[in-house]
Write a protein that holds these residues in place. Structure first.
Motif, PDB file in Angstrom:
ATOM      1  N   UNK A   1      47.830  69.830  88.137  1.00  0.00           N
ATOM      2  CA  UNK A   1      46.605  69.030  88.184  1.00  0.00           C
ATOM      3  C   UNK A   1      46.591  68.181  86.913  1.00  0.00           C
ATOM      4  N   UNK A   2      46.180  66.936  87.045  1.00  0.00           N
ATOM      5  CA  UNK A   2      46.119  66.075  85.854  1.00  0.00           C
ATOM      6  C   UNK A   2      47.504  65.621  85.456  1.00  0.00           C
TER       7      UNK A   2
ATOM      8  N   UNK B   1      41.448  79.046  86.389  1.00  0.00           N
ATOM      9  CA  UNK B   1      40.719  79.849  87.372  1.00  0.00           C
ATOM     10  C   UNK B   1      39.628  80.673  86.697  1.00  0.00           C
ATOM     11  N   UNK B   2      39.978  81.260  85.539  1.00  0.00           N
ATOM     12  CA  UNK B   2      39.099  82.224  84.894  1.00  0.00           C
ATOM     13  C   UNK B   2      37.900  81.537  84.244  1.00  0.00           C
ATOM     14  N   UNK B   3      38.183  80.441  83.568  1.00  0.00           N
ATOM     15  CA  UNK B   3      37.141  79.825  82.750  1.00  0.00           C
ATOM     16  C   UNK B   3      36.458  78.660  83.444  1.00  0.00           C
ATOM     17  N   UNK B   4      37.165  78.025  84.369  1.00  0.00           N
ATOM     18  CA  UNK B   4      36.608  76.827  84.983  1.00  0.00           C
ATOM     19  C   UNK B   4      36.478  76.959  86.500  1.00  0.00           C
ATOM     20  N   UNK B   5      36.643  78.194  86.996  1.00  0.00           N
ATOM     21  CA  UNK B   5      36.441  78.446  88.425  1.00  0.00           C
ATOM     22  C   UNK B   5      37.352  77.626  89.318  1.00  0.00           C
ATOM     23  N   UNK B   6      38.470  77.133  88.791  1.00  0.00           N
ATOM     24  CA  UNK B   6      39.409  76.368  89.606  1.00  0.00           C
ATOM     25  C   UNK B   6      38.856  75.038  90.072  1.00  0.00           C
ATOM     26  N   UNK B   7      37.825  74.526  89.384  1.00  0.00           N
ATOM     27  CA  UNK B   7      37.236  73.232  89.773  1.00  0.00           C
ATOM     28  C   UNK B   7      38.118  72.076  89.300  1.00  0.00           C
ATOM     29  N   UNK B   8      38.241  71.036  90.153  1.00  0.00           N
ATOM     30  CA  UNK B   8      39.101  69.914  89.772  1.00  0.00           C
ATOM     31  C   UNK B   8      38.468  69.045  88.683  1.00  0.00           C
ATOM     32  N   UNK B   9      37.157  69.206  88.460  1.00  0.00           N
ATOM     33  CA  UNK B   9      36.527  68.373  87.433  1.00  0.00           C
ATOM     34  C   UNK B   9      36.787  68.889  86.020  1.00  0.00           C
ATOM     35  N   UNK B  10      37.722  69.848  85.917  1.00  0.00           N
ATOM     36  CA  UNK B  10      38.075  70.369  84.601  1.00  0.00           C
ATOM     37  C   UNK B  10      38.729  69.285  83.738  1.00  0.00           C
TER      38      UNK B  10
ATOM     39  N   UNK C   1      43.673  67.675  79.608  1.00  0.00           N
ATOM     40  CA  UNK C   1      44.281  66.592  80.379  1.00  0.00           C
ATOM     41  C   UNK C   1      45.085  67.096  81.569  1.00  0.00           C
ATOM     42  N   UNK C   2      45.427  68.385  81.600  1.00  0.00           N
ATOM     43  CA  UNK C   2      46.251  68.848  82.713  1.00  0.00           C
ATOM     44  C   UNK C   2      46.234  70.362  82.862  1.00  0.00           C
ATOM     45  N   UNK C   3      46.655  70.809  84.042  1.00  0.00           N
ATOM     46  CA  UNK C   3      46.769  72.236  84.334  1.00  0.00           C
ATOM     47  C   UNK C   3      48.216  72.489  84.752  1.00  0.00           C
ATOM     48  N   UNK C   4      48.845  73.555  84.206  1.00  0.00           N
ATOM     49  CA  UNK C   4      50.239  73.848  84.542  1.00  0.00           C
ATOM     50  C   UNK C   4      50.311  74.644  85.843  1.00  0.00           C
ATOM     51  N   UNK C   5      51.493  74.706  86.479  1.00  0.00           N
ATOM     52  CA  UNK C   5      51.638  75.462  87.730  1.00  0.00           C
ATOM     53  C   UNK C   5      51.323  76.943  87.540  1.00  0.00           C
TER      54      UNK C   5
END
Lengths: 114, 896
Positions: free
Chosen positions: B207-208, B232-241, B256-260
């Motif tokens: 993501x990002x 997942x833990x801190x941002x509930x898996x929301x894309x607006x992270x 700026x991004x989420x790793x696999x």
């Protein structure tokens, strides 16, 4: 093993050729023609013809169906299929090439090889 | 194509049992009839015509048979028949079948479980793009005493642009930060990486985006990437992270991004990544701040050897650019394939030792089964004789027996897979990921744990391979044995009911059992050595009392804590904790015993003649608060410990351990002497005021070296451990500690809370695990070997019933009969033990690096094991001996 394969392959080619020239024939008919052409060479053990026919049928080179023999009895007739015709053509060509090549070597004289 | 078509036809004919015999029979009959008619027409008599026709056509049955072979797949049908027959045979002897499958299930299950581990940590390719090209480039410092492999940024710059072997390089290191400005502060593991790090590994953002060159600048706006788990833990898996802020130690960063999902960095535990230059700007101009690993990808076509050669000259360039003043040696650069650094070498070795152990267990299981199959072979001699007599080929018989073995081993493998799955499940619940524990001094980059264990193609191939190999191991010899022998003799005696007991067979079986005993001895000795190590380890005097002590990590962020504030905070926290009724004592110490190396520095002695730095002794340094020795139960041997008056402004003081007292002041009282330390502002020297007992800091196994304690009140630290000795159950203490901590600073997370017992457990984890696993495997081996001994003795008693009857009739006493059985048992055991002892001598060498205070050929362990095995063999002979005693001579004579 290798020898048997060669013989079987040769026999298969002969069978296909006979079927191409003479049209549908039953097993006995094929055996007779082979005998006529080859003389005593292939006269032994006519039964060995049948495994070859079965193999050709499994490969799709020939097809078989029941028909009536010249004595008005039921007989199984074998005929060449389109695939068989193509197979025969390819095989004949290869065979001709092989024999031509072998011929050249066998008839070679000392001066040819010098 | 044609061949395929034919194969398909024959296959369907075989599978659906389609037969065209009738058609062919009719064809042949017609052929014969036409032949006869031809001969008759030629003027031959009908009988003669028929005779000639038959000859020309050939033998009917032979043709039929040849035809049938062409029609179908003979081997497949034979296999089907064999399988059906084997299935029926095995069902008729459920006892044998159950024992065989159970034996195999245990042997193969253990193998598969260990192989799953090996597969995860060694075999399976690293989860990166073209992992074979990835290397770690090590900078070996001039001071070869330290096994330093880390780079500083200026040295990296020198090396980076002067080689052609790599298409990309990246510096990285692991760091910890505290997630603050949230309701629940949390300590996060992370990595500081160059922008090239992710593309180099072939990792893309799920993501990002990844870091760009623009992020990786000193003045760049601060950004971060987060792991899938943290997202997942801190941002509930929301894309607006993306674009949100995250605050680490007070510094705000834009995500700026989420790793696999499965990527946790090369440290194996990262949850957050920060770009290199923006995060460690101060280090960019520090040539001697060696803090970073260098990752590199080899140019395609460049071999490891070529890469090695390419970096060889770099050490000289680095030394030329940044001369070392102390000048004890030269820098060097070395490359290591990333794959070799993925796991601590000691653990790699342990994995192979385990594999060896389970292979031995499987071998014993196979020997046992071969033995059982033999016994069955004798019982089935009659069947085999009859089958041979009515024309079955020997080859066919052997194939039949092998099919039975294969069927058994397939069933055993299936059951074994189940055993492996259950034990892996069990292990993963008992043992979570142990990444931290396994990072040895020399490396081990990857996270190792039960979560890595999974079924993949390699594992399945291993399972199938095991099934085939075991079938061959326990099936071949008995099958070969059954397939030989003279038909006439076997048939005659078999039909007479006068089965030859087969002296040859029994010799072979005795040999097999002896082998089993020998293998079991090897396993038992290995387990014995490990257990002895474990015992010695648990008896080791640690120098402190680990029970009832809760510990947690304290890491005060430098941004908001000056050294003075840190000191105030620590004193305040300790006072608050000590005021609680459930707390007996509380103290600060900058590192915990038995958990790994603490600081080390060179010591000097102001009262003696000066020596060059390289000849100064190296001592361990630990910062402690006054109550440290009391809290951990460390004995003060001489002088006094620290008190509240030993603080800044007062004369500097230190406490040394007994080893330091002995080594640094031989034949001298250290109390009142002065020592200078290269750390903590103690360079000018401090007075030794006390001597305390030795504490094992590095590991339980490592004997203590000279250690010096510095009062934290005189040399403030912002990071360390807090030790709380509890009067109540330690779990009840945690909420209280959390509350007290939060009352002082809401942004401080409670990190790494463990009791000292837990830390001790982790420190002895490897020895404990190897001991337990080896003990389990050795137990299995012993059990299997005893079953083998029992089976052979029982059978020999059954075969010698007549002989025993005659002996009893001739006046043999029970003692003599018993001796007959025990004698054989003890011979087997004795020969097995002797062979086993020789084998042990070779096998235990592999174990030496795991042993603690016990020699690989420890006579006590060897003797005890041999005695145990010998006794066990005699016990296994008890039942057969009793049966021999119950032989009624009258009955045996009558049946004669």
């Amino acid at each position: 093993m290798a020898k048997r394969d060669v013989q079987q392959g040769t026999l298969a080619l002969i069978v296909l050729k006979i079927l191409e020239v003479l049209g549908p024939l039953h097993g006995y008919g094929i055996a007779r023609r082979i005998e006529q052409i080859s003389g005593e060479l292939l006269a032994v053990n006519q039964g060995t013809l049948y495994p070859v026919l079965l193999k050709l049928e499994q490969e799709g080179a020939v097809a078989s169906e029941w028909g009536t023999s010249e004595n008005n009895r039921r007989a199984r007739f074998y005929r060449l299929t389109a695939a068989g015709r193509k197979y025969l053509r390819v095989q004949t060509q290869e065979w001709a090439q092989t024999t031509a090549l072998m011929d050249r070597f066998i008839t070679a004289k000392a001066e040819d090889l010098a | 194509m044609k061949a395929l078509r034919r194969f398909a036809r024959r296959l369907t004919a075989s599978v659906f049992r389609r037969r065209e015999d009738d058609r062919f029979r009719e064809e042949l009959a017609e052929h014969l009839r036409l032949l006869i008619e031809d001969h008759v027409r030629a003027g031959v008599s009908f009988d003669e015509a028929r005779r000639r026709a038959s000859i020309e056509l050939g033998v009917g049955d032979a043709i039929m048979e040849a035809h049938r072979d062409e029609q179908r797949l003979r081997w497949l049908e034979d296999l089907g028949t064999d399988l059906r027959y084997a299935f029926r045979t095995l069902r008729r002897t459920p006892g044998f079948t159950a024992v065989a499958i159970l034996t195999l299930a245990l042997g193969i299950g253990a193998n598969l479980a260990i192989f799953a581990l090996l597969n995860a940590v060694l075999i399976r390719p690293l989860p990166f793009r073209s992992p074979g090209e990835l290397m770690l480039v090590h900078l070996l410092g001039p001071d070869r005493e330290s096994s330093e492999v880390l780079w500083s940024y200026p040295k990296y710059e020198v090396a980076r642009d002067r080689q052609q072997a790599f298409i990309a390089t990246a510096l990285f290191t692991d760091r910890e930060w505290t997630l603050t400005k949230t309701t629940q502060p949390e300590r996060l593991q992370g990595e500081v990486v160059e922008a090239s790090y992710f593309p180099l590994l072939g990792i893309d953002a799920s993501l990002g985006r990844l870091f760009t060159a623009a992020d990786d600048r000193v003045e760049a706006p601060p950004v971060a990437m987060i792991s899938h788990g943290l997202w997942q833990r801190r941002f509930g898996g929301q894309t607006d992270v993306l674009g949100k802020m995250i605050v680490l130690d007070g510094a705000a960063l834009t995500i700026v991004g989420v790793t696999p999902a499965r990527f946790r960095g090369l440290s194996g535990q990262a949850d957050i990544w920060r770009p290199f230059k923006a995060t460690v700007a101060a280090d960019l101009t520090e040539p001697f701040s060696h803090s970073y690993f260098q990752l590199a990808r080899r140019r395609p076509g460049v071999s490891v050897g070529e890469a090695e050669a390419a970096v060889r000259g770099l050490g000289v360039l680095i030394d030329a650019a940044f001369p070392v003043t102390s000048g004890v040696g030269k820098s060097a650069v070395a490359v290591v394939p990333l794959n070799e650094e993925r796991i601590d070498p000691l653990l790699r070795r342990a994995a192979f030792v385990m594999l060896g152990a389970v292979c031995l267990v499987l071998l014993i299981a196979c020997v046992n089964l071969a033995n059982l199959t033999f016994a069955r072979g004798f019982a089935r001699q009659r069947e085999m004789a009859i089958r041979l007599a009515i024309g079955a080929s020997r080859q066919r018989l052997v194939r039949q027996l092998l099919t039975e073995s294969l069927l058994l081993s397939v069933a055993g493998t299936a059951a074994g897979a189940l055993v492996a799955m259950v034990s892996v499940q069990f292990a993963s619940s008992a043992m979570p990921d142990v990444n931290n524990l396994l990072r040895g001094e020399t490396g081990g980059l990857m996270r190792v744990g039960a979560s890595m264990l999974e079924v993949d193609a390699t594992l399945l191939i291993a399972a199938v391979g095991l099934a085939v190999v075991t079938a061959a191991l326990f099936g071949l010899i008995p099958a070969w044995q059954a397939g030989r022998g003279d038909v006439a003799i076997t048939t005659k005696s078999a039909i007479d009911g006068n089965l030859p007991t087969g002296a040859r067979g029994l010799t072979l079986r005795n040999g097999l059992v002896v082998g089993e005993v020998a293998l079991a001895l090897v396993m038992l000795v290995c387990a014995g050595l490990m257990l002895t190590s474990l015992m010695r380890l648990s008896r080791t005097d640690l120098g402190f009392h680990p029970d009832d002590v809760v510990t947690f990590q304290l890491a005060l962020p430098d941004e908001s804590y000056t050294p003075q504030r840190s000191l105030l905070f620590i004193e305040e926290l300790l006072t608050k904790l000590q005021a609680r009724s459930e707390v007996e004592a509380a103290a600060f110490g900058h590192c915990a015993p038995v958990t790994g190396p603490c600081n080390g520095t060179r010591a000097s002695f102001p009262e003696r003649a000066p020596v060059p730095p390289s000849r100064m002794p190296i001592v361990g340094v630990t910062w402690v608060s006054p109550d440290f020795f009391d809290t951990l139960g460390i004995r003060v041997v001489r002088g006094r410990g620290f008190n509240d008056h030993d603080r800044q402004g007062q004369p500097k003081v230190v406490v040394v351990n007994e080893t330091a007292a002995k080594q640094l002041w031989p034949n001298e009282d250290p109390i009142g002497r002065r020592i200078g330390l290269g750390q903590g502002g103690f360079r000018d020297g401090a007075e030794v005021i006390g001597v305390v007992a030795d504490v094992r800091y590095r590991a339980v196994e490592t004997p203590p070296g000279p250690d010096v304690y510095i009062p934290v009140l005189q040399s403030p630290r912002s990071a360390g451990m807090v030790f709380v000795r509890s009067r109540v159950a330690s779990s009840a203490l945690v909420p209280m500690i959390r509350q007290e901590l939060a009352s002082l600073d809401r942004d401080l997370p409670l990190i790494d809370v463990k009791t000292m017992d837990e830390r001790y457990g982790e420190a002895t984890w490897r020895t404990w695990t190897i001991s337990m696993l080896l003990s389990i495997f050795a137990g299995l081996a012993l059990l299997l070997a005893l079953v083998g001994v029992f089976a052979v003795l029982a059978q020999s008693v059954a075969q010698r019933t007549r002989e025993i009857g005659v002996r009893v009739a001739l006046g043999a006493a029970p003692r003599d009969i018993r001796r007959l059985v025990w004698g054989r048992a003890s011979t087997i055991a004795a020969v097995g033990v002797v062979i086993g002892l020789v084998a042990t001598w070779f096998a235990t060498r592999w174990l030496t690096s795991f042993l603690y205070e016990v020699e690989a050929n420890d006579p006590t362990v060897l003797l005890a094991t041999a005695a145990l095995l010998f006794t066990a063999a005699l016990v296994a002979g008890y039942l057969p001996a009793r049966r021999a005693l119950q032989v009624d001579p009258l009955q045996t004579m009558r049946s004669e």
